[in-house]
Scaffold this motif. Structure first.
Motif, PDB file in Angstrom:
ATOM      1  N   GLY A   1       0.840  -1.328   0.139  1.00 43.38           N
ATOM      2  CA  GLY A   1      -0.030  -0.018   0.092  1.00 43.38           C
ATOM      3  C   GLY A   1       0.634   1.247   0.009  1.00 43.38           C
ATOM      4  O   GLY A   1       0.105   2.143   0.104  1.00 43.38           O
ATOM      5  N   PHE A   2       2.277   1.170  -0.142  1.00 40.52           N
ATOM      6  CA  PHE A   2       3.207   2.215  -0.324  1.00 40.52           C
ATOM      7  C   PHE A   2       3.891   2.252  -1.325  1.00 40.52           C
ATOM      8  O   PHE A   2       4.088   1.292  -1.917  1.00 40.52           O
ATOM      9  N   PRO A   3       4.166   3.608  -1.992  1.00 43.17           N
ATOM     10  CA  PRO A   3       4.067   4.926  -1.282  1.00 43.17           C
ATOM     11  C   PRO A   3       2.340   5.266  -1.208  1.00 43.17           C
ATOM     12  O   PRO A   3       1.688   4.775  -2.556  1.00 43.17           O
ATOM     13  N   VAL A   4       1.831   6.005  -0.568  1.00 39.43           N
ATOM     14  CA  VAL A   4       0.526   6.525  -0.516  1.00 39.43           C
ATOM     15  C   VAL A   4       0.325   7.501  -1.813  1.00 39.43           C
ATOM     16  O   VAL A   4       1.007   8.391  -1.781  1.00 39.43           O
ATOM     17  N   LEU A   5      -0.448   6.983  -2.719  1.00 40.58           N
ATOM     18  CA  LEU A   5      -0.599   7.775  -4.181  1.00 40.58           C
ATOM     19  C   LEU A   5      -1.615   8.579  -3.745  1.00 40.58           C
ATOM     20  O   LEU A   5      -2.649   8.458  -3.477  1.00 40.58           O
ATOM     21  N   PRO A   6      -1.399   9.929  -4.433  1.00 43.46           N
ATOM     22  CA  PRO A   6      -2.926  10.692  -4.464  1.00 43.46           C
ATOM     23  C   PRO A   6      -3.801  10.355  -5.451  1.00 43.46           C
ATOM     24  O   PRO A   6      -3.740   9.734  -6.460  1.00 43.46           O
ATOM     25  N   LYS A   7      -5.012  10.757  -5.107  1.00 52.05           N
ATOM     26  CA  LYS A   7      -6.393  10.264  -5.968  1.00 52.05           C
ATOM     27  C   LYS A   7      -6.825  11.535  -6.272  1.00 52.05           C
ATOM     28  O   LYS A   7      -6.940  12.582  -5.789  1.00 52.05           O
ATOM     29  N   THR A   8      -7.659  11.495  -7.487  1.00 50.61           N
ATOM     30  CA  THR A   8      -8.822  12.388  -7.800  1.00 50.61           C
ATOM     31  C   THR A   8     -10.113  11.900  -8.350  1.00 50.61           C
ATOM     32  O   THR A   8     -10.172  10.720  -8.498  1.00 50.61           O
ATOM     33  N   LYS A   9     -10.805  12.801  -8.606  1.00 47.08           N
ATOM     34  CA  LYS A   9     -12.033  12.444  -8.965  1.00 47.08           C
ATOM     35  C   LYS A   9     -12.237  12.067 -10.360  1.00 47.08           C
ATOM     36  O   LYS A   9     -12.995  11.382 -10.810  1.00 47.08           O
ATOM     37  N   SER A  10     -11.093  12.373 -11.297  1.00 45.37           N
ATOM     38  CA  SER A  10     -11.039  11.971 -12.637  1.00 45.37           C
ATOM     39  C   SER A  10     -10.696  10.384 -12.742  1.00 45.37           C
ATOM     40  O   SER A  10     -10.967   9.891 -13.838  1.00 45.37           O
ATOM     41  N   MET A  11     -10.155   9.780 -11.611  1.00 46.19           N
ATOM     42  CA  MET A  11      -9.705   8.519 -11.817  1.00 46.19           C
ATOM     43  C   MET A  11     -11.092   7.651 -11.896  1.00 46.19           C
ATOM     44  O   MET A  11     -12.002   7.901 -11.153  1.00 46.19           O
ATOM     45  N   LEU A  12     -10.787   6.644 -12.656  1.00 41.67           N
ATOM     46  CA  LEU A  12     -11.903   5.358 -13.020  1.00 41.67           C
ATOM     47  C   LEU A  12     -11.621   4.598 -11.700  1.00 41.67           C
ATOM     48  O   LEU A  12     -10.946   4.606 -10.661  1.00 41.67           O
ATOM     49  N   ASN A  13     -12.602   3.615 -11.798  1.00 44.33           N
ATOM     50  CA  ASN A  13     -12.309   2.152 -10.706  1.00 44.33           C
ATOM     51  C   ASN A  13     -12.657   2.804  -9.463  1.00 44.33           C
ATOM     52  O   ASN A  13     -11.913   2.353  -8.321  1.00 44.33           O
ATOM     53  N   ASP A  14     -13.604   3.831  -9.104  1.00 40.01           N
ATOM     54  CA  ASP A  14     -13.589   4.579  -7.856  1.00 40.01           C
ATOM     55  C   ASP A  14     -12.327   4.757  -7.225  1.00 40.01           C
ATOM     56  O   ASP A  14     -12.296   4.730  -6.151  1.00 40.01           O
ATOM     57  N   ALA A  15     -11.161   5.333  -8.191  1.00 38.14           N
ATOM     58  CA  ALA A  15      -9.938   5.743  -7.605  1.00 38.14           C
ATOM     59  C   ALA A  15      -9.139   4.803  -6.999  1.00 38.14           C
ATOM     60  O   ALA A  15      -8.335   4.955  -6.264  1.00 38.14           O
ATOM     61  N   LYS A  16      -9.669   3.622  -7.117  1.00 43.61           N
ATOM     62  CA  LYS A  16      -8.858   2.368  -6.485  1.00 43.61           C
ATOM     63  C   LYS A  16      -7.890   1.815  -7.401  1.00 43.61           C
ATOM     64  O   LYS A  16      -8.037   1.481  -8.496  1.00 43.61           O
ATOM     65  N   MET A  17      -6.765   1.298  -6.715  1.00 41.05           N
ATOM     66  CA  MET A  17      -5.883   0.851  -7.475  1.00 41.05           C
ATOM     67  C   MET A  17      -5.990  -0.520  -8.006  1.00 41.05           C
ATOM     68  O   MET A  17      -6.246  -1.366  -7.490  1.00 41.05           O
ATOM     69  N   PRO A  18      -5.883  -0.734  -9.432  1.00 43.52           N
ATOM     70  CA  PRO A  18      -6.140  -2.000 -10.000  1.00 43.52           C
ATOM     71  C   PRO A  18      -5.265  -3.370  -9.523  1.00 43.52           C
ATOM     72  O   PRO A  18      -4.027  -2.567  -9.112  1.00 43.52           O
ATOM     73  N   SER A  19      -5.613  -4.133  -9.309  1.00 41.93           N
ATOM     74  CA  SER A  19      -5.073  -5.363  -8.867  1.00 41.93           C
ATOM     75  C   SER A  19      -4.263  -6.299  -9.757  1.00 41.93           C
ATOM     76  O   SER A  19      -3.294  -6.904  -9.435  1.00 41.93           O
ATOM     77  N   ARG A  20      -4.936  -6.252 -11.013  1.00 44.92           N
ATOM     78  CA  ARG A  20      -4.075  -7.221 -12.200  1.00 44.92           C
ATOM     79  C   ARG A  20      -4.706  -6.571 -13.679  1.00 44.92           C
ATOM     80  O   ARG A  20      -5.449  -5.816 -13.647  1.00 44.92           O
ATOM     81  N   PHE A  21      -4.134  -7.041 -14.447  1.00 45.16           N
ATOM     82  CA  PHE A  21      -4.576  -7.186 -15.865  1.00 45.16           C
ATOM     83  C   PHE A  21      -5.430  -8.007 -16.138  1.00 45.16           C
ATOM     84  O   PHE A  21      -5.588  -8.990 -15.744  1.00 45.16           O
ATOM     85  N   PRO A  22      -6.540  -7.644 -16.904  1.00 46.28           N
ATOM     86  CA  PRO A  22      -7.350  -8.776 -17.537  1.00 46.28           C
ATOM     87  C   PRO A  22      -6.727  -9.446 -18.575  1.00 46.28           C
ATOM     88  O   PRO A  22      -5.553  -9.284 -18.928  1.00 46.28           O
ATOM     89  N   TYR A  23      -7.136 -10.845 -18.723  1.00 42.20           N
ATOM     90  CA  TYR A  23      -6.391 -11.945 -19.569  1.00 42.20           C
ATOM     91  C   TYR A  23      -6.633 -11.198 -21.029  1.00 42.20           C
ATOM     92  O   TYR A  23      -7.607 -10.586 -21.468  1.00 42.20           O
ATOM     93  N   PRO A  24      -5.556 -11.512 -21.843  1.00 43.89           N
ATOM     94  CA  PRO A  24      -5.652 -10.744 -23.147  1.00 43.89           C
ATOM     95  C   PRO A  24      -6.848 -11.431 -24.182  1.00 43.89           C
ATOM     96  O   PRO A  24      -7.260 -12.524 -23.761  1.00 43.89           O
TER      97      PRO A  24
END
Length: 482
Positions: free
Chosen positions: A428-451
């Protein structure tokens, strides 16, 4: 060649009729093309694999990881992109394809080494395969592994494997590789591009990779990762690890064809990109001398002249129009990509940061000294001398927290494939800033989707995997995440 082959057959037939004997004893030797390699040696596969994977990782660190982790931003901001946590369906396809292609190469190298009874090349092949396989799992989660690379045997639809079982296999493979190395037996083929046939350095890479992957899984108590790491660190005779900058796994790009930068046009490295505010602002707060290596100075037009205003970035996924910025922000310093250059794979500073974290958690002593040494080595990587007062700054001094360690590790992992992102997902570090323009509820994605092509070409196994996961979603956590 066909005419040549036919003439030999006719000649054999005539001789056989005349003499009543078979004309087959030396047929294979006669029909062998002396200009073609009849059997691969393990080293034949090694250097292309090192170059291709190392440069792929460097390129994707720039194009994908650096936007995810707010090192850089696309600017002007014309549409939603990676910095907004917009992950296209095919965002991970290039790494998927590269890792599978060269994992197959590593398996072929291992088989050739076994045939030659060369334990050192066998151990190296295993290490290279584990290095790629771990990245693959950490990007996607469950992936085809144990049945992958078997198209020649007729298996073109490999099953997806549980990522925990894959990791268990990777740990066992690293133990095996370490036990195989024989420093008394020289590497007999052309020098490899990473360690120039230094077996000890290869073994140190193997065991340091083992430390990295153990730490990656340390959030899960069942792995007993910390105690296993200490067992490796405390037994350098059995488990030598990277212990100086001379040992580290860093691939040097010479600029001499074919060993050239992955950017064929150096201007592409900086085109449409700026440094992110988070990345630059922290360096400013730390009065960090690496700024001059990572970035250019921002400028502002005053009295029709461009004036340098120091290092200043653009906020990632900012709100509003591009016109709100009355300066030309810092951009990437192309020295990072221009021939000759180098790309980190597993550095001495990373090993020191791992030790510093173990100390912070009470498994080792000397946390402050390990932290400061790790930062010092991270600067030396760029040939920068540590300022004498660097650790007197409240933003840089050791304060005993994991957050402080991970902020510095973030900079030490710059341009090192996806390692910044993996470590963020773990800590969870470093703590990254969030903005209202971010998608996914401004939540860091955990993975890539399968190709996309996996969804169609291996449809049955893909659908079984999605049923197991619930959804092929970017928020499905990798197994070692909390």
């Amino acid at each position: 060649m066909k005419k040549y082959f036919r003439n030999i057959v006719i000649a054999c037939s005539v001789i056989t009729l005349a003499l009543g004997t078979a004309c087959t004893a030396d047929f294979e030797e006669t029909n062998t093309d002396p200009n073609r390699l009849q059997e691969i040696s393990p080293s034949t596969l090694l250097n292309p694999m090192i170059y291709e994977v190392a440069t792929h990782n460097m390129y994707r660190s720039w194009s994908h990881n650096s936007e995810i982790m707010q090192d850089i931003v696309s600017f002007p901001q014309t549409s939603y992109g990676i910095q907004h946590y917009y992950f296209s369906d095919n965002i991970g396809s290039s790494s998927w394809n590269a890792y599978y292609r060269y994992m197959k190469t590593a398996r072929d190298m291992e088989a050739a080494a076994v045939k030659k009874q060369d334990v050192n090349y066998q151990a190296i092949a295993i290490t290279m395969r584990v290095w790629m396989a771990a990245n693959l799992v950490d990007l996607f989660g469950d992936v085809p592994y144990f049945e992958s690379g078997q198209a020649a045997e007729g298996n073109i639809y490999p099953a997806f494997d549980d990522q925990v079982k894959i990791y268990e296999s990777l740990f066992a493979d690293l133990e095996k590789a370490n036990s195989l190395f024989d420093v008394k037996k020289p590497m007999i083929y052309y020098p490899d591009a990473l360690f120039a046939n230094d077996i000890v350095k290869w073994q140190k890479f193997t065991n340091s990779l083992h430390l990295r992957l153990l730490l990656r899984t340390s959030n899960k108590p069942q792995t007993d990762a910390y105690n296993k790491m200490i067992a490796i660190i405390n037994n350098p005779t059995k488990y030598p690890i990277i212990s100086s900058a001379l040992d580290e796994a860093t691939f040097n790009i010479t600029g001499v064809v074919p060993n050239v930068s992955p950017w064929s046009r150096i201007q592409d490295f900086t085109l449409g990109l700026k440094m992110a505010s988070f990345f630059v602002d922290n360096l400013n707060n730390m009065n960090d001398p690496r700024r001059v290596v990572f970035a250019t100075q921002a400028t502002r037009t005053e009295n029709k002249k461009k004036v340098e205003i120091g290092y200043k970035g653009i906020p990632s996924a900012f709100e509003g129009s591009d016109a709100q910025f009355d300066y030309d922000a810092s951009t990437l310093n192309n020295i990072m990509a221009k021939n000759p250059t180098k790309t980190p794979m597993l550095t001495y500073s990373e090993v020191l940061f791992m030790k510093a974290e173990l100390a912070q958690k009470g498994y080792l002593t000397g946390g402050k000294e390990l932290y400061e040494q790790a930062v010092t080595e991270a600067m030396k990587f760029y040939l920068i001398e540590m300022p004498v007062d660097y650790f007197k700054n409240s933003s840089t001094e050791y304060n005993g927290t994991l957050e402080r360690i991970m902020l510095q590790k973030y900079y030490a992992l710059y341009m090192n494939d996806y390692q910044q992102w993996f470590e963020y997902k773990r800590t969870g570090f470093p703590v990254l800033p969030k903005t209202k323009s971010m998608l996914n509820d401004a939540k860091m994605p955990s993975r890539f989707p399968y190709p996309l092509d996996i969804r169609t070409k291996n449809k049955s196994n893909y659908e079984k995997q999605v049923a197991k996961m619930g959804e092929d979603n970017i928020n499905v956590k990798i197994w070692w995440q909390n």
